[in-house]
Design an enzyme around this catalytic site. Structure first.
Site, PDB file in Angstrom:
ATOM      1  N   ALA A 119      44.090  42.453  19.051  1.00 17.43           N
ATOM      2  CA  ALA A 119      45.095  42.211  18.023  1.00 17.43           C
ATOM      3  C   ALA A 119      44.442  40.971  17.329  1.00 17.43           C
ATOM      4  O   ALA A 119      45.091  40.580  16.159  1.00 17.43           O
ATOM      5  CB  ALA A 119      46.350  41.792  18.354  1.00 17.43           C
ATOM      6  N   TYR A 149      37.114  34.035  18.300  1.00 15.51           N
ATOM      7  CA  TYR A 149      37.062  35.273  19.124  1.00 15.51           C
ATOM      8  C   TYR A 149      37.366  36.423  18.000  1.00 15.51           C
ATOM      9  O   TYR A 149      36.928  37.516  18.431  1.00 15.51           O
ATOM     10  CB  TYR A 149      38.249  34.945  20.273  1.00 15.51           C
ATOM     11  CG  TYR A 149      38.898  36.162  21.098  1.00 15.51           C
ATOM     12  CD1 TYR A 149      38.003  36.452  22.212  1.00 15.51           C
ATOM     13  CD2 TYR A 149      39.884  36.847  20.678  1.00 15.51           C
ATOM     14  CE1 TYR A 149      38.490  37.584  22.827  1.00 15.51           C
ATOM     15  CE2 TYR A 149      40.416  37.906  21.538  1.00 15.51           C
ATOM     16  CZ  TYR A 149      39.470  38.266  22.616  1.00 15.51           C
ATOM     17  OH  TYR A 149      39.925  39.203  23.390  1.00 15.51           O
TER      18      TYR A 149
END
Ligand code: NAD
Length: 325
Positions: A119, A149
């Site tokens: 997500a 990330y």
């Protein structure tokens, strides 16, 4: 049943549970690879070919993928907010794992490839409101993911897509929303909120110091998916012929971090004085999974209630901590 399956990152939390599930399904030919020494793997199974290797290296990927029909990539240098906000370079280096593993999978003639996205690919401006109803798959663009990330995940998603388009390697991509459960990290700096809160509540209970430190103001919202739902979802997505695009794999039960602490306190039968660390890494203000697409394509969504999953997680962490003590 395919003859040979590779799990990359099998020494980790989700990888370990996936190996366990594939064994339960009756698979016999499983190769499990992780960079950690074997004794540090969360779950280890003697009937599996366990290999320690650094999958950032192409030659390790070639060795790991050789003869494999199905490949699951769950290997990444990652952790909770405390890790990913302070280690962006390390997180981005995981791009080498997915890139080299895709190349090796293609060269080895693998039939299917799974990539664990996150997500964290979602654009920051869609996650400013704690009252957010849910992130739809289209909300990843225009791109402004979590620095480090999230960019690595978004780039790797696209690598999978282009390996499918250009080289006909069948790929499946799931965007995990916070996964929790037993046999995962609960201390050391890489743990995520559910495990960290369990650990802090247990420490308070065992020490008699009835206080808890919470990162941020506690009003930030998230959803948390129990590991069994995650594994079911991975298998459904991996084997589906309809899910040819990155798809949310997460719970739609949104809670604030304060509500998560309430749940753990209730389980532990304790009330703690809350101290808020406002300058700690806390991520976006609001994040939740919109499950319209997964319900439409797979007639399923993760649905284990948070309270139930947290009871199991708390019990496991409690046992681990008291055993270590
Ligand atoms: P984890 O850290 O427990 O497992 C990842 C494993 O990858 C670790 O065991 C690690 O040693 C291994 N690894 C790292 N670098 C490697 C390398 N160079 N070569 C071989 N192995 C290497 O994390 P997890 O929670 O099991 O996550 C699995 C995947 O799911 C990751 O890609 C992660 O980014 C993704 N994901 C997880 C969550 C979550 O909430 N747990 C959420 C979103 C996405």
């Amino acid at each position: 049943m395919p003859k040979k399956i590779l799990i990359a990152g099998a020494g980790g939390f989700i990888g370990g549970h996936l190996v366990a599930e594939l064994l339960r399904q009756g698979h016999k030919d499983i190769r499990a690879v992780d960079i950690k020494p074997l004794k540090e793997w969360y779950q280890r199974f003697p009937q599996v070919e366990n290999i320690r290797a650094d999958l950032q290296l192409k030659k390790s990927c070639d060795h790991a993928a050789k003869g494999m029909e199905h490949i699951y990539n769950l290997a990444a240098d990652m952790g909770g907010m405390g890790f990913i906000e302070l280690n962006r370079g390390l997180c981005m280096l995981s791009v080498l794992i997915n890139t080299h593993l895709l190349m090796a999978a293609r060269e080895a003639g693998a039939k299917r490839y799974f990539y664990a996205s996150s997500a964290c690919v979602y654009a920051a401006d869609k996650q400013t409101d704690p009252k957010i109803s849910g992130l739809r798959e289209a909300d990843a663009y225009p791109a402004m993911p979590e620095d480090g990330y999230g960019w690595e995940k978004l780039f790797s998603e696209r690598m999978c897509r282009h390996f499918t388009e250009d080289f006909k390697l069948t790929t499946r991509v799931a965007r995990f929303h916070n996964v929790y459960g037993p046999h995962g990290t609960y201390d050391g700096g890489r743990e995520k909120a559910p495990a960290a809160i369990c650990r802090k509540v247990i420490e308070a209970k065992l020490s008699g110091k009835h206080e808890i430190e919470i990162w941020g103001d506690g009003y930030q919202t998230r959803s948390f998916m129990y590991i069994e739902d995650c594994i079911t979802g991975i298998e459904k997505i991996f084997h589906s012929n309809k899910v040819t695009f990155p798809i949310n794999l997460g719970s739609a039960e949104k809670v604030s971090i304060n509500q998560l602490v309430d749940i753990v306190e209730e389980i532990a039968g304790i009330r703690l004085k809350r101290k808020y660390k406002l300058d700690a890494p806390k991520g976006v203000n609001g994040r939740n999974s919109d499950n319209t697409l997964i319900k439409k394509t797979l007639c399923w969504e993760p649905d284990l209630p948070l309270r139930k999953g947290m009871e199991k997680t708390y019990a496991w962490i409690y046992d681990e901590m008291t055993r270590r003590k």
